[in-house]
Design an enzyme around this catalytic site. Structure first.
Site, short mmCIF file in Angstrom:
data_model
loop_
_atom_site.label_atom_id
_atom_site.label_comp_id
_atom_site.label_asym_id
_atom_site.label_seq_id
_atom_site.Cartn_x
_atom_site.Cartn_y
_atom_site.Cartn_z
N SER A 185 1.76 -2.39 6.19
CA SER A 185 0.70 -1.66 6.89
C SER A 185 0.59 -2.17 8.33
O SER A 185 1.55 -2.12 9.08
CB SER A 185 -0.61 -1.78 6.12
OG SER A 185 -1.57 -0.87 6.59
N ASP A 214 1.75 8.72 0.60
CA ASP A 214 0.86 7.64 1.05
C ASP A 214 -0.54 8.19 1.32
O ASP A 214 -0.72 9.14 2.09
CB ASP A 214 1.44 7.00 2.31
CG ASP A 214 0.79 5.67 2.66
OD1 ASP A 214 -0.45 5.58 2.60
OD2 ASP A 214 1.53 4.74 3.00
N HIS A 266 -0.21 3.68 -0.84
CA HIS A 266 0.00 2.84 0.34
C HIS A 266 0.49 1.43 0.00
O HIS A 266 1.34 0.88 0.70
CB HIS A 266 -1.31 2.75 1.13
CG HIS A 266 -1.19 2.10 2.46
ND1 HIS A 266 -0.45 2.63 3.50
CD2 HIS A 266 -1.72 0.94 2.94
CE1 HIS A 266 -0.53 1.85 4.55
NE2 HIS A 266 -1.29 0.81 4.24
#
Length: 281
Positions: free
Chosen positions: A90, A218, A247
């Protein structure tokens, strides 16, 4: 004072630096760290400045502090290895790309998991998705909303329902070191936007090999974030969409494929490859 939750797993002379995401924790990289270590690599999972503590701890830091954590950790790990790979999840993937762009001769490859320049996945409310880029900088300039948060909502980046419940219970129970904070403070999100803008400008300077792993569905970060990297960097790039995760791909349903592709990538771009379990992958 924030308790330290980083960890070092010593092994061979190939090293992998693991970088967690915004409001996250080194725990979210534990499975990856274990697999890399089993494959013969020295692994260090760092703890970003301000993380694993309270909201006040986090909003007291800026994106430059988070990046300095990466620099310091890479300096430490490079003293123990001959070849360095950087790997992030991320926002951690954004930091990994920034470090790679700034240290091209020190990184053999970058692994970007669920890379996030914008929170634009299907679970993000449209108002938040479109208002945040102008609302958060304005709030920062006016010094308002310092204690406001965008609270996380189901599915929390996890498709696996059993695992999702475990993570949600820990998150709501206040164990930020184990599961991260239950939301994103406005000031920290504003810092994230500043970091993202900085790194997007540097992508074309990256000639280092890149592996991009992203969930096709996602919920937090649309795959266009990974496509931006794929279409902009100047070096060799491999992008893989994972079909059965959201995610948090390091812990979700496709984690075994993530482990296998990651180890194969490291072997491909390593100078000295250990003869280990990874040969069977």
């Amino acid at each position: 004072m924030i308790e330290k939750h980083d960890y070092l797993l010593p092994a061979g002379r190939i090293g992998v630096l693991l970088i967690h995401g915004l409001t996250g924790t080194p725990v979210e990289m534990r499975g990856v760290a274990r697999e890399f270590h089993r494959a013969g690599y020295t692994v260090y999972a760092l703890q970003l400045a301000g993380h694993c503590g309270s909201v006040e701890d986090l909003i007291a830091t800026r994106w430059q502090d988070w990046y300095q954590s990466v620099i310091d950790s890479a300096d430490m790990l490079r003293k123990q290895v001959d070849t360095l790979f950087v790997c992030g999840l991320s926002m951690g993937a954004v930091l990994a790309l920034k470090y790679t762009a700034s240290h091209p001769n020190e990184v053999a490859g970058v692994l970007a998991y669920s890379v996030t320049f914008r929170y634009d996945g299907w679970s993000i409310p449209p108002l938040s998705r479109f208002a945040a880029p102008w609302l958060l900088p304005l709030a920062g300039m006016l010094n308002v909303g310092r204690h406001k948060m965008f609270n996380e909502e189901p599915p929390y980046g996890i498709q696996n329902e059993v695992l999702r419940k475990k993570i949600a219970d820990k998150m709501q129970g206040g164990n930020s070191a184990e599961a991260g904070l239950p939301g994103n403070p406005w000031p920290s999100l504003n810092e994230f936007l500043l970091l993202s803008r900085n790194v997007r400008r540097k992508l074309r300077h990256i000639h280092t090999p890149c592996l991009l792993l992203h969930a096709s569905n996602d919920d937090i970060s649309h795959r266009r974030n990974a496509e931006l990297v794929r279409d902009t960097v100047s070096g060799p790039v491999e992008m893989v969409l994972l079909p059965n995760s959201y995610h948090m791909i390091t812990i979700d349903n496709d984690r075994q494929e993530l482990f296998q592709r990651s180890i194969a990538f490291i072997r491909r771009y390593s100078v000295n490859t250990p003869l280990t379990l990874s040969e069977a992958l």
